[in-house]
Design a protein around this motif. Structure first.
Motif, PDB file in Angstrom:
ATOM      1  N   ILE A 130      26.106  40.731  43.688  1.00  0.00           N
ATOM      2  CA  ILE A 130      26.410  40.408  44.989  1.00  0.00           C
ATOM      3  C   ILE A 130      27.694  39.451  45.100  1.00  0.00           C
ATOM      4  N   ILE A 131      27.380  38.436  44.106  1.00  0.00           N
ATOM      5  CA  ILE A 131      28.341  37.205  43.849  1.00  0.00           C
ATOM      6  C   ILE A 131      29.783  37.993  43.130  1.00  0.00           C
ATOM      7  N   ASP A 132      29.539  38.777  42.379  1.00  0.00           N
ATOM      8  CA  ASP A 132      30.724  39.480  41.611  1.00  0.00           C
ATOM      9  C   ASP A 132      31.553  40.437  42.799  1.00  0.00           C
ATOM     10  N   ARG A 133      30.871  41.033  43.653  1.00  0.00           N
ATOM     11  CA  ARG A 133      31.472  41.945  44.531  1.00  0.00           C
ATOM     12  C   ARG A 133      32.248  41.087  45.697  1.00  0.00           C
ATOM     13  N   ARG A 134      31.478  39.997  45.910  1.00  0.00           N
ATOM     14  CA  ARG A 134      32.088  38.987  47.041  1.00  0.00           C
ATOM     15  C   ARG A 134      33.553  38.249  46.321  1.00  0.00           C
ATOM     16  N   ALA A 135      33.239  37.984  45.220  1.00  0.00           N
ATOM     17  CA  ALA A 135      34.552  37.568  44.352  1.00  0.00           C
ATOM     18  C   ALA A 135      35.720  38.334  44.337  1.00  0.00           C
ATOM     19  N   ARG A 136      35.302  39.753  43.788  1.00  0.00           N
ATOM     20  CA  ARG A 136      36.290  40.793  43.895  1.00  0.00           C
ATOM     21  C   ARG A 136      37.106  41.087  45.354  1.00  0.00           C
ATOM     22  N   ALA A 137      36.103  40.924  46.235  1.00  0.00           N
ATOM     23  CA  ALA A 137      36.863  41.125  47.504  1.00  0.00           C
ATOM     24  C   ALA A 137      37.677  40.098  48.004  1.00  0.00           C
ATOM     25  N   LEU A 138      37.352  38.839  47.779  1.00  0.00           N
ATOM     26  CA  LEU A 138      38.123  37.766  47.896  1.00  0.00           C
ATOM     27  C   LEU A 138      39.559  37.690  47.125  1.00  0.00           C
ATOM     28  N   GLN A 139      39.425  38.429  45.857  1.00  0.00           N
ATOM     29  CA  GLN A 139      40.769  38.493  45.141  1.00  0.00           C
ATOM     30  C   GLN A 139      41.462  39.592  45.800  1.00  0.00           C
ATOM     31  N   ALA A 140      40.725  40.636  46.204  1.00  0.00           N
ATOM     32  CA  ALA A 140      41.261  41.683  46.918  1.00  0.00           C
ATOM     33  C   ALA A 140      42.448  41.333  47.955  1.00  0.00           C
TER      34      ALA A 140
END
Length: 241
Positions: free
Chosen positions: A225-235
């Motif tokens: 979940i943390i990884d997905r959140r980080a990727r979403a913010l990066q996008a």
């Protein structure tokens, strides 16, 4: 409960508490369980010291089934309601369940050689448990084979739900077919048939392994979940740039 934890922020708050609790429980249960299993419980009158493999084999078998059930339920929740946390749960459970299923088969082979005189026989229980491991591996392979994450999650969920039919086959295989594998000796309507000196370490190891599995699943889920959140913010940042 499902709807409450379907929110990633709520799940994160829950996981921050549950992860150390399950880790602590695993430690305080497995350590005394291992001591009782190795030193305090007597050898079996027929199987001798090889009975000690039971204290790993039985909990691993239990978790191989319980984790698949949890994966199937999580897959159903995702497939019907599209809760992203349910998909994360199913994907996180799969490799952990595969490890326990593999441990069950490996420890069973070590136990079977001195007991039956063979590392492996195409017994109904053993064969259905092998299928259980292959279902875990197939779920992971299917998710990895599809590039579209939503399509991969949906297809894997269908496979996980279909594989639930194997659970009663594993459970009741020794009752439905002639089997070298012994029947249930703990979870019986007329009570356990195992001696208390062996039942105590078995229960300690089973509950300890369950807590360990819970710790692993929750830790993996929170990491995803943390990884997905980080990727979403990066996008989002890249889209604004």
């Amino acid at each position: 409960m499902f709807s409450y934890l379907a929110n990633p922020a709520r799940f994160d708050r829950f996981a921050r508490i549950a992860i150390p609790v399950t880790g602590f429980l695993a430690l305080v249960l497995i350590l005394p369980g291992a001591w009782f299993a190795l030193f305090a419980s007597p050898p079996d009158y027929q199987q001798g010291e090889t009975i000690r493999i039971m204290y790993v084999h039985v909990p691993a078998a239990w978790l191989g089934l319980a984790l698949y059930l949890a994966m199937g339920v999580a897959s159903f929740v995702y497939f019907v309601w599209r809760h992203p946390v349910a998909d994360v749960a199913a994907a996180s459970i799969a490799p952990i369940g595969a490890v326990f299923a593999a441990l069950c088969l490996a420890s069973g082979a070590l136990w079977g050689k001195p007991t039956w005189g063979a590392w492996w026989v195409w017994d109904a229980r053993l064969t259905s448990m092998l299928i259980q491991l292959l279902l875990f591996l197939g779920y992971m392979a299917l998710r990895g084979a599809l590039e579209d994450e939503k399509q991969a999650a949906k297809s894997a969920a269908v496979l996980a739900m279909a594989g639930l039919v194997n659970l009663p086959i594993v459970k009741f295989s020794v009752d439905w077919w002639a089997s070298l594998h012994q029947g249930a000796s703990v979870m019986r309507l007329d009570g356990p048939t195992i001696d208390p000196s062996q039942l105590l370490p078995l229960l300690l190891m089973a509950t300890g392994f369950t807590a360990l599995a819970g710790w692993l699943v929750l830790y993996r889920m929170r990491s995803v979940i943390i990884d997905r959140r980080a990727r979403a913010l990066q996008a989002q940042r890249e889209a604004r740039a």
